[in-house]
Design a protein around this motif. Structure first.
Motif, PDB file in Angstrom:
ATOM      1  N   CYS A 146      22.669  36.339   5.539  1.00 22.87           N
ATOM      2  CA  CYS A 146      22.616  37.394   6.662  1.00 22.87           C
ATOM      3  C   CYS A 146      22.822  36.722   8.008  1.00 22.87           C
ATOM      4  O   CYS A 146      22.172  35.865   8.325  1.00 22.87           O
ATOM      5  N   CYS A 201      15.679  37.206  12.763  1.00 20.31           N
ATOM      6  CA  CYS A 201      14.878  38.016  12.174  1.00 20.31           C
ATOM      7  C   CYS A 201      13.343  37.779  11.854  1.00 20.31           C
ATOM      8  O   CYS A 201      13.323  36.694  11.385  1.00 20.31           O
ATOM      9  N   CYS A 236      17.451  35.348   2.373  1.00 22.18           N
ATOM     10  CA  CYS A 236      18.213  35.765   3.457  1.00 22.18           C
ATOM     11  C   CYS A 236      19.485  34.819   3.727  1.00 22.18           C
ATOM     12  O   CYS A 236      20.363  35.068   4.358  1.00 22.18           O
ATOM     13  N   CYS A 282      19.982  44.938   3.939  1.00 20.42           N
ATOM     14  CA  CYS A 282      18.807  43.924   4.358  1.00 20.42           C
ATOM     15  C   CYS A 282      18.075  43.848   2.941  1.00 20.42           C
ATOM     16  O   CYS A 282      17.728  44.786   2.236  1.00 20.42           O
ATOM     17  N   HIS A 283      17.564  42.614   2.905  1.00 22.99           N
ATOM     18  CA  HIS A 283      16.836  42.371   1.691  1.00 22.99           C
ATOM     19  C   HIS A 283      15.535  42.730   1.801  1.00 22.99           C
ATOM     20  O   HIS A 283      14.827  42.981   0.602  1.00 22.99           O
TER      21      HIS A 283
END
Ligand SMILES: Nc1ncnc2c1ncn2[C@@H]1O[C@H](COP(=O)(O)OP(=O)(O)OP(=O)(O)O)[C@@H](O)[C@H]1O
Ligand SMILES: Nc1ncnc2c1ncn2[C@@H]1O[C@H](COP(=O)(O)OP(=O)(O)OP(=O)(O)O)[C@@H](O)[C@H]1O
Ligand code: SF4
Ligand code: SF4
Ligand SMILES: [Mg+2]
Ligand SMILES: [Mg+2]
Lengths: 329, 319, 309
Positions: free
Chosen positions: A284, A290, A297, A310-311
């Motif tokens: 990501c 984040c 991620c 998004c996970h």
């Protein structure tokens, strides 16, 4: 459905270096009479997406994958000249720099009339009359006289009106407005937005509205696609996005707005900066900034599912973040 | 207590176009009779549309460009003549942060050198540069880098750090966050506010973004075509603006909340050319409340209990 | 209007300086009677001519009386032909005008399109070819090209006359010689100006309207790109007149240039000065034409003031 981008990717060749991909797998769709806002920070690929749709990519750029469907017809699958003919007839664009976007040595009327002729094939005389009508339609006072003037004789707002007149020549079905009001003062911006909204409803156009200003998104869009580093981070109805953003980046953006802060307190921030598109982290792209990041991620690129790529998305339907009350008298 | 900065009836004119052999170039006042005060530790937000004279005013109050008439006092004393020793000394106490951070830095010099430069000029210990870098939240390693290796937000931090080294009492910030992305904007706004709290600096905060000004300012001054048309404490201004232009400006701000959509807002037409301002009240061609009097007679900036506004019809309109 | 006056004033001052300079250089560098009269004439004849041509007066007086006559429109007498100097020069004007005009036409008709093509197909083989040719044409000395042409077309192929004037065939080689260098320069200026214009946002607007390449280039880019080219052209007229001297000499073209060389050699002051004035006049006129064309091409010059709603 009027238009959809499916998995659109763009590549730009660079001399002596690997090509970059400013747009990577972007998908969204919109219906006639609807506004889709494309929002995100500088360099996230908003303009490249628009240029790809409009067939105006720079020389070194090309659509490297995906489909662009106008009325169900895939522009990318058609021969180049047919695709361009479809674009010419149904699609037009307005950009940020209106004064630079108009040819300084041609009169405003000439430039609008040219668009009429190219899109509809009218006679010179008809086109001229239509140009004057269009200039009046976008709220230019005394269009007959103004049509004979040149861009340097117009203010920035008037030039943007002229650009819009040029864009709506021949009644396109999809209007792409790339930061069309960014260079304008707020009072002018409000007027241009009114104009676009009015044209959208009276002509039934779909509008792709590109901006980095979340206030404008809230005021104009029906649907929103939030972009980060060339991908869509979140895609949602405008009310849902502002009430309960699901992607941590969208949430961070909204929280950093001064309007959403307690008075006098500190603003919420997103730490760090946007990575350059030729040095994105694996997995990501938002991971380094984040607050919800996990090991996963860094390894696995999240797919867009249920509106957020998004996970670990935020739960849907949280109470709306509070907006300060402001009284206008 | 004396105000830190006081400007009285400031005027500054620029030339329009070029003059000829037998023709004098026309001039217009980019700043036309502006008065304002700024107390220690206070933030005065200056808002207004492009070309209304915000940047010109910023340079004037710091004595960085000469004014045609009017008076500026800093800490009770008039500004000394440009170039004099006193003037140079005063530079330490007042600093300007430009909008264009990248343009304010020399691309060929390292960040460290540029932050230390004002210290060298004023013969101050160079260690302060390191402190300033830390104060704006940049790692010491940045000192060795060059401007092109930094992001926009980092550059803005550098520019602020450079201004901080001299420990000024007054910082004039001309659109310090306008060029930055939303997420970075918030970082810089926090930084600016933290610094003020720690040091008690006064800010003249120039911006066209009313939301940011709402967040940082104590008082707000609205400029229109070179003049201040309203000045008020923040809370009073944002809850109940007096001047029709202020109202239009506030109404035009896109609020990031879809629930506020469709709010009927007055639309006030295109702005006039700043170089040829209208007669009487300069706002009259765009004002929904303009009367014959407005066309001929310029309204004075009047006091309304702790706030000021320049409009003939305030009493009527606020009923 | 002031700018026109200023321009004229500047031109007049320049012209005055040039005239003064040429006057003194020619007067001090040699005695016309030595050059023009046969070697064996006696001293009395020489003195006669010196007096007749006013060469016996002090230099300063010669200068003032020359200027005084000039102000009354009298350019003086050509020592060599013994007739009005202006007449001598004026007779040659059509020839040089023909040569120069043809050369400019060649420069524009060849240079502009090549420059446009090079810019539109930038970095392609076409661009590289055109620019190589331009560099070649630009760096080739004028007289060398002239001689080369004579060698090929007159001496080897025998298709064109090597000197003289009168027919179109006579015109081809001198005009080509004079025009080539300028065509090369025009091509280069056009190319860089076009490249600049092609990247402007309004070109993208034209593309988004659906205008085809030909239309974008001819209707949108070229009118913008030609503005700086025209400016250059105005400046180059002076330079061109300089090269015309060389070209006319190489091809024995009976124009102003050749007249100038022979007049200088014979210290025929009145003729030289008359040519100088004519050249200066041409350059001022060229400048004015450029300004007019400029205004015609660029509305920002035409309608000065920025009007607003
Ligand atoms: N010619 C190019 N060569 C290489 N990279 C490019 C080129 N043009 C654009 N890019 C990159 O493509 C990315 C996307 O650019 P784009 O203009 O679409 O961003 P944007 O979202 O419109 O940003 P902005 O808000 O600043 O307009 C940027 O990171 C930019 O650096
Ligand atoms: N050096 C100058 N010479 C002539 N006119 C100038 C000069 N500087 C500014 N102006 C003019 O003075 C007016 C005020 O300019 P100023 O830069 O102070 O406005 P501003 O409020 O800072 O605008 P912006 O929001 O666009 O920065 C404008 O009309 C501008 O065109
Ligand atoms: S995938 Fe992970 S890093 Fe990316 S936004 Fe979601 S939680 Fe954050
Ligand atoms: S003075 Fe008149 S024109 Fe000016 S703001 Fe007040 S009502 Fe409007
Ligand atoms: Mg963009
Ligand atoms: Mg400014």
């Amino acid at each position: 459905m009027l238009f959809s981008a499916e998995n659109l990717s763009v590549e730009i060749d660079r001399p002596l270096r690997d090509p970059v991909s400013p747009v990577r797998g972007v998908s969204f769709s919109l219906d006639a009479g609807m506004t889709l806002a494309l929002v995100g920070e500088s360099g996230c690929g908003k303009s490249m997406t628009c240029l790809a749709i409009a067939g105006l990519l720079p020389k070194r750029g090309r659509i490297s994958g995906g489909a662009l469907k106008l009325d169900g017809q895939d522009l990318c699958a058609l021969p180049e000249n047919e695709a361009q003919a479809l674009r010419r007839r149904h699609l037009s664009s307005v950009f940020q720099d209106a004064t630079g976007g108009l040819n300084p040595v041609r009169s405003i009327g000439w430039q609008v009339a040219e668009a009429v002729r190219l899109r509809k094939g009218a006679t010179r005389h008809e086109a001229q009359a239509e140009a004057v009508r269009l200039l009046g339609r976008v709220g230019l006072p005394d269009p007959e006289r103004r049509a004979r003037e040149y861009p340097h004789q117009f203010s920035g707002g008037m030039n943007q009106r002229a650009m819009i007149a040029l864009a709506i020549a021949g009644n396109p079905r999809l209007l792409i407005a790339d930061e069309a009001t960014t260079a304008l003062d707020v009072t002018l911006q409000a007027q241009i937005l009114d104009l676009i909204a009015d044209l959208r409803s009276s002509l039934g156009m779909g509008v792709i509205f590109v901006t980095h200003d979340l206030g404008l998104v809230a005021q104009t869009a029906d649907r929103v696609a939030v972009m980060y580093a060339g991908r869509i981070a979140e895609r949602a109805d405008v009310a849902d996005l502002f009430a309960a953003p699901r992607h941590p980046y969208a949430h961070g953006l909204l929280s950093s707005l001064p309007e959403r802060q307690a008075q006098g307190g500190r603003l919420a921030t997103i730490p760090g900066t946007v990575p350059p598109i030729d040095a994105l982290p694996g997995g990501c792209a938002f991971a380094p900034r984040c607050p919800r990041v996990s090991d996963r991620c860094g390894q696995e690129m999240p797919e867009l599912a249920l509106g957020a790529a998004c996970h670990h998305p935020l739960p849907p339907g949280r109470a709306a973040a509070t907006i300060r009350e402001r009284e206008f008298s | 207590m004396t105000a830190l900065l006081r400007a009285e009836d400031l005027r500054k004119s620029y030339q329009v176009g070029r003059g000829g052999l037998f023709r004098r170039a026309r001039r217009f006042n980019a700043v036309d009779g502006v008065s304002l005060t700024l107390n220690r530790g206070e933030t005065l937000g200056v808002v207004g549309e492009s070309g209304c004279g915000k940047s010109t005013l910023s340079r004037l109050v710091l004595g960085l460009s000469p004014h045609d008439s009017g008076e500026i006092t800093f800490d009770g004393a008039p500004l000394p003549d440009e170039g004099s020793d006193d003037w140079r000394h005063l530079r330490r106490r007042m600093q300007l942060v430009y909008q264009d951070a990248a343009g304010a830095l020399d691309p060929r010099q390292s960040i460290g050198t540029q932050i230390a430069e004002p210290l060298k000029i004023h013969n101050l210990p160079p260690e302060r540069a390191e402190q300033a870098l830390a104060d704006v939240g940049l790692p010491q390693a940045m000192a060795a880098r060059h401007p092109h290796e930094l992001s926009g937000g980092q550059l803005q931090r550098v520019v602020i750090a450079r201004a901080l080294t001299l420990e000024p009492e007054l910082m004039v910030m001309d659109e310090p966050v306008s060029a930055l992305d939303v997420s970075i904007q918030a970082q810089i706004v926090n930084l600016i506010q933290d610094l003020q709290q720690a040091r008690g600096m006064a800010y003249l905060f120039v911006s066209h973004d009313l939301s940011i000004v709402h967040h940082v300012a104590d008082r707000v001054a609205v400029m229109y075509l070179g003049q201040v048309v309203e000045e008020a404490p923040k809370a009073a201004f944002y809850t109940r603006a007096l001047h029709p232009y202020s109202k239009a400006l506030l109404a035009a701000v896109p609020v990031p909340d879809p629930a506020t959509r469709g709010r009927a807002a007055p639309r006030i037409g295109d702005p006039p050319n700043p170089a040829a301002p209208p007669t009487g009240c300069r706002f009259h061609p765009r004002c929904p409340h303009a009367t014959e009097q407005c066309r001929v007679e310029a309204p004075a900036l009047r006091d309304f209990g702790g706030r000021r506004a320049a409009c003939h019809r305030i009493e009527e309109l606020s009923q | 209007m002031t700018w026109i006056l200023l321009k004229l004033l500047r031109a007049l001052v320049t012209m005055g300086l040039v005239l003064t300079f040429v006057f003194f250089v020619l007067r001090l560098s040699g005695d016309p009677t030595l050059v023009l009269l046969p070697d064996d004439v006696d001293q009395a004849t020489r003195e006669f001519y010196r007096a007749k041509w006013g060469l016996d007066a002090p230099l300063w007086e010669q200068y003032t009386s020359y200027l005084r006559a000039l102000l009354q429109g009298d350019f003086g007498i050509s020592f060599r032909n013994n007739i009005d100097a202006f007449q001598v020069v004026w007779d040659r004007v059509p020839k040089t005008a023909l040569l120069g005009g043809t050369a400019i036409a060649i420069a524009l008709l060849i240079g502009m399109p090549l420059g446009v093509l090079a810019a539109v197909y930038r970095d392609s083989w076409l661009d590289r070819t055109v620019m190589s040719i331009a560099v070649f044409g630009f760096s080739m000395p004028n007289f060398f090209l002239g001689i080369l042409l004579i060698l090929i077309f007159s001496l080897k192929l025998r298709v064109l006359p090597s000197s003289g004037s009168g027919t179109w065939a006579h015109l081809i080689m001198p005009a080509a010689t004079l025009g080539t260098g300028f065509a090369a320069q025009i091509a280069r200026y056009t190319r860089s100006s076009m490249i600049d214009v092609l990247s402007k946002p309004y070109m993208r607007t034209a593309r988004s309207k659906g205008a085809g390449l030909t239309r974008r280039v001819s209707q949108h880019a070229l009118p913008n790109a030609s503005v700086p080219v025209v400016t250059i052209l105005g400046i180059k007229v002076g330079e061109m007149l300089g090269w015309a001297v060389v070209t006319e000499t190489v091809f024995a073209w009976p124009g102003i240039g050749r007249l100038l060389t022979s007049a200088v050699a014979s210290r025929d002051l009145a003729v030289v000065q008359c040519i100088m004035i004519l050249l200066a006049f041409t350059m001022v006129a060229a400048n004015m034409v450029v300004d007019l064309v400029y205004g015609w091409l660029d509305p920002r010059v035409r309608v000065g003031a920025r009007a607003q709603a």
